[in-house]
Motif scaffolding. Structure first.
Motif, PDB file in Angstrom:
ATOM      1  N   PHE A   4      -2.762 -16.145   0.223  1.00  0.00           N
ATOM      2  CA  PHE A   4      -1.834 -15.008   0.301  1.00  0.00           C
ATOM      3  C   PHE A   4      -2.604 -13.698   0.337  1.00  0.00           C
ATOM      4  CE2 PHE A   4       0.679 -11.695  -1.788  1.00  0.00           C
ATOM      5  CZ  PHE A   4       1.743 -11.621  -0.907  1.00  0.00           C
ATOM      6  N   ILE A   5      -3.601 -13.558  -0.493  1.00  0.00           N
ATOM      7  CA  ILE A   5      -4.403 -12.328  -0.515  1.00  0.00           C
ATOM      8  C   ILE A   5      -5.169 -12.183   0.789  1.00  0.00           C
ATOM      9  CG2 ILE A   5      -6.341 -11.183  -1.656  1.00  0.00           C
ATOM     10  CD1 ILE A   5      -5.253 -12.305  -4.299  1.00  0.00           C
ATOM     11  N   ALA A   6      -5.676 -13.289   1.318  1.00  0.00           N
ATOM     12  CA  ALA A   6      -6.381 -13.234   2.598  1.00  0.00           C
ATOM     13  C   ALA A   6      -5.432 -12.826   3.723  1.00  0.00           C
ATOM     14  CB  ALA A   6      -7.011 -14.582   2.902  1.00  0.00           C
ATOM     15  N   ALA A   7      -4.216 -13.361   3.721  1.00  0.00           N
ATOM     16  CA  ALA A   7      -3.233 -12.987   4.741  1.00  0.00           C
ATOM     17  C   ALA A   7      -2.835 -11.523   4.600  1.00  0.00           C
ATOM     18  CB  ALA A   7      -2.004 -13.877   4.626  1.00  0.00           C
ATOM     19  N   LEU A   8      -2.692 -11.051   3.386  1.00  0.00           N
ATOM     20  CA  LEU A   8      -2.358  -9.645   3.149  1.00  0.00           C
ATOM     21  C   LEU A   8      -3.474  -8.731   3.640  1.00  0.00           C
ATOM     22  CD1 LEU A   8      -0.258  -7.739   1.886  1.00  0.00           C
ATOM     23  CD2 LEU A   8      -1.515  -7.949  -0.253  1.00  0.00           C
ATOM     24  N   ALA A   9      -4.707  -9.097   3.339  1.00  0.00           N
ATOM     25  CA  ALA A   9      -5.850  -8.307   3.797  1.00  0.00           C
ATOM     26  C   ALA A   9      -5.923  -8.293   5.321  1.00  0.00           C
ATOM     27  CB  ALA A   9      -7.136  -8.856   3.209  1.00  0.00           C
ATOM     28  N   ALA A  56      -3.417  -8.647   7.410  1.00  0.00           N
ATOM     29  CA  ALA A  56      -2.306  -7.832   7.913  1.00  0.00           C
ATOM     30  C   ALA A  56      -2.633  -6.347   7.835  1.00  0.00           C
ATOM     31  CB  ALA A  56      -1.032  -8.150   7.140  1.00  0.00           C
ATOM     32  N   VAL A  57      -3.245  -5.926   6.740  1.00  0.00           N
ATOM     33  CA  VAL A  57      -3.603  -4.510   6.583  1.00  0.00           C
ATOM     34  C   VAL A  57      -4.671  -4.124   7.599  1.00  0.00           C
ATOM     35  CG1 VAL A  57      -4.702  -2.854   5.021  1.00  0.00           C
ATOM     36  CG2 VAL A  57      -2.919  -4.376   4.171  1.00  0.00           C
ATOM     37  N   ILE A  58      -5.699  -4.960   7.739  1.00  0.00           N
ATOM     38  CA  ILE A  58      -6.767  -4.662   8.695  1.00  0.00           C
ATOM     39  C   ILE A  58      -6.234  -4.643  10.126  1.00  0.00           C
ATOM     40  CG2 ILE A  58      -8.913  -5.570   9.677  1.00  0.00           C
ATOM     41  CD1 ILE A  58      -9.583  -6.542   6.807  1.00  0.00           C
ATOM     42  N   ALA A  59      -5.369  -5.590  10.471  1.00  0.00           N
ATOM     43  CA  ALA A  59      -4.790  -5.630  11.814  1.00  0.00           C
ATOM     44  C   ALA A  59      -3.921  -4.406  12.072  1.00  0.00           C
ATOM     45  CB  ALA A  59      -3.979  -6.907  11.995  1.00  0.00           C
ATOM     46  N   ALA A  60      -3.130  -3.991  11.091  1.00  0.00           N
ATOM     47  CA  ALA A  60      -2.254  -2.828  11.267  1.00  0.00           C
ATOM     48  C   ALA A  60      -3.071  -1.555  11.469  1.00  0.00           C
ATOM     49  CB  ALA A  60      -1.330  -2.685  10.065  1.00  0.00           C
ATOM     50  N   VAL A  61      -4.123  -1.383  10.696  1.00  0.00           N
ATOM     51  CA  VAL A  61      -4.973  -0.193  10.843  1.00  0.00           C
ATOM     52  C   VAL A  61      -5.666  -0.210  12.197  1.00  0.00           C
ATOM     53  CG1 VAL A  61      -7.042   0.948   9.943  1.00  0.00           C
ATOM     54  CG2 VAL A  61      -5.281   0.169   8.370  1.00  0.00           C
ATOM     55  N   GLY A  62      -6.153  -1.376  12.620  1.00  0.00           N
ATOM     56  CA  GLY A  62      -6.817  -1.481  13.919  1.00  0.00           C
ATOM     57  C   GLY A  62      -5.889  -1.168  15.076  1.00  0.00           C
ATOM     58  N   VAL A  63      -4.686  -1.710  15.032  1.00  0.00           N
ATOM     59  CA  VAL A  63      -3.716  -1.453  16.102  1.00  0.00           C
ATOM     60  C   VAL A  63      -3.302   0.017  16.118  1.00  0.00           C
ATOM     61  CG1 VAL A  63      -1.366  -1.960  16.857  1.00  0.00           C
ATOM     62  CG2 VAL A  63      -2.889  -3.813  16.225  1.00  0.00           C
ATOM     63  N   ALA A  64      -3.132   0.621  14.948  1.00  0.00           N
ATOM     64  CA  ALA A  64      -2.774   2.043  14.896  1.00  0.00           C
ATOM     65  C   ALA A  64      -3.870   2.903  15.511  1.00  0.00           C
ATOM     66  CB  ALA A  64      -2.514   2.465  13.450  1.00  0.00           C
ATOM     67  N   MET A  65      -5.123   2.571  15.255  1.00  0.00           N
ATOM     68  CA  MET A  65      -6.221   3.336  15.828  1.00  0.00           C
ATOM     69  C   MET A  65      -6.275   3.176  17.350  1.00  0.00           C
ATOM     70  SD  MET A  65      -9.100   2.605  12.911  1.00  0.00           S
ATOM     71  CE  MET A  65     -10.424   3.374  13.805  1.00  0.00           C
ATOM     72  N   VAL A  66      -6.046   1.961  17.837  1.00  0.00           N
ATOM     73  CA  VAL A  66      -6.051   1.730  19.285  1.00  0.00           C
ATOM     74  C   VAL A  66      -4.909   2.480  19.958  1.00  0.00           C
ATOM     75  CG1 VAL A  66      -5.693  -0.032  21.053  1.00  0.00           C
ATOM     76  CG2 VAL A  66      -7.263  -0.464  19.177  1.00  0.00           C
ATOM     77  N   LEU A  67      -3.718   2.438  19.357  1.00  0.00           N
ATOM     78  CA  LEU A  67      -2.578   3.137  19.958  1.00  0.00           C
ATOM     79  C   LEU A  67      -2.775   4.643  19.961  1.00  0.00           C
ATOM     80  CD1 LEU A  67       0.513   1.127  18.672  1.00  0.00           C
ATOM     81  CD2 LEU A  67      -0.413   1.235  20.981  1.00  0.00           C
ATOM     82  N   ASN A  68      -3.423   5.191  18.962  1.00  0.00           N
ATOM     83  CA  ASN A  68      -3.679   6.633  18.940  1.00  0.00           C
ATOM     84  C   ASN A  68      -4.571   7.053  20.092  1.00  0.00           C
ATOM     85  OD1 ASN A  68      -2.122   7.559  16.843  1.00  0.00           O
ATOM     86  ND2 ASN A  68      -3.713   7.269  15.304  1.00  0.00           N
ATOM     87  N   THR A  69      -5.468   6.179  20.533  1.00  0.00           N
ATOM     88  CA  THR A  69      -6.341   6.548  21.647  1.00  0.00           C
ATOM     89  C   THR A  69      -5.656   6.335  22.993  1.00  0.00           C
ATOM     90  OG1 THR A  69      -7.353   4.349  21.717  1.00  0.00           O
ATOM     91  CG2 THR A  69      -8.428   5.993  20.336  1.00  0.00           C
TER      92      THR A  69
END
Length: 51
Positions: free
Chosen positions: A4-9, A11-24
Protein backbone atom coordinates in the motif's frame (compact mmCIF):
# COMPACT_ATOMS: atom_id res chain seq x y z
CA UNK A 1 1.04 -2.66 4.31
CA UNK A 2 4.30 -2.36 2.37
CA UNK A 3 2.49 -2.73 -0.94
CA UNK A 4 0.00 0.00 0.00
CA UNK A 5 2.79 2.44 0.86
CA UNK A 6 4.61 1.53 -2.35
CA UNK A 7 1.44 2.11 -4.38
CA UNK A 8 0.86 5.43 -2.62
CA UNK A 9 4.43 6.53 -3.31
CA UNK A 10 4.10 5.52 -6.97
CA UNK A 11 0.83 7.47 -7.30
CA UNK A 12 2.41 10.61 -5.86
CA UNK A 13 5.50 10.32 -8.07
CA UNK A 14 3.37 9.65 -11.17
CA UNK A 15 1.08 12.61 -10.42
CA UNK A 16 4.00 15.01 -9.96
CA UNK A 17 5.66 13.73 -13.14
CA UNK A 18 2.52 14.09 -15.23
CA UNK A 19 1.88 17.59 -13.84
CA UNK A 20 5.39 18.66 -14.82
CA UNK A 21 5.01 17.23 -18.34
CA UNK A 22 1.64 18.93 -18.84
CA UNK A 23 3.03 22.28 -17.71
CA UNK A 24 5.61 22.12 -20.49
CA UNK A 25 3.16 20.94 -23.19
CA UNK A 26 0.13 23.14 -22.54
CA UNK A 27 -0.11 26.65 -23.93
CA UNK A 28 -2.50 29.50 -23.11
CA UNK A 29 -5.72 29.75 -25.09
CA UNK A 30 -4.63 33.14 -26.44
CA UNK A 31 -1.83 31.28 -28.23
CA UNK A 32 -3.50 27.94 -28.97
CA UNK A 33 -6.67 29.29 -30.60
CA UNK A 34 -5.19 32.13 -32.65
CA UNK A 35 -6.00 31.60 -36.32
CA UNK A 36 -6.49 33.82 -39.34
CA UNK A 37 -10.28 33.74 -38.82
CA UNK A 38 -10.40 34.46 -35.10
CA UNK A 39 -7.95 36.38 -32.97
CA UNK A 40 -8.02 35.95 -29.22
CA UNK A 41 -6.11 38.73 -27.52
CA UNK A 42 -3.86 38.26 -24.52
CA UNK A 43 -6.28 38.08 -21.57
CA UNK A 44 -3.93 39.72 -19.05
CA UNK A 45 -5.53 39.74 -15.61
CA UNK A 46 -9.14 38.65 -15.60
CA UNK A 47 -11.54 36.78 -13.33
CA UNK A 48 -9.63 33.50 -13.51
CA UNK A 49 -6.19 34.93 -12.83
CA UNK A 50 -3.14 35.94 -14.78
CA UNK A 51 -2.84 34.66 -18.34
Amino acid sequence: MKSFIAALAFAVIAAVGVAMVLNTIQEPSSVAFTTTGARVSDPGHNLIGPG
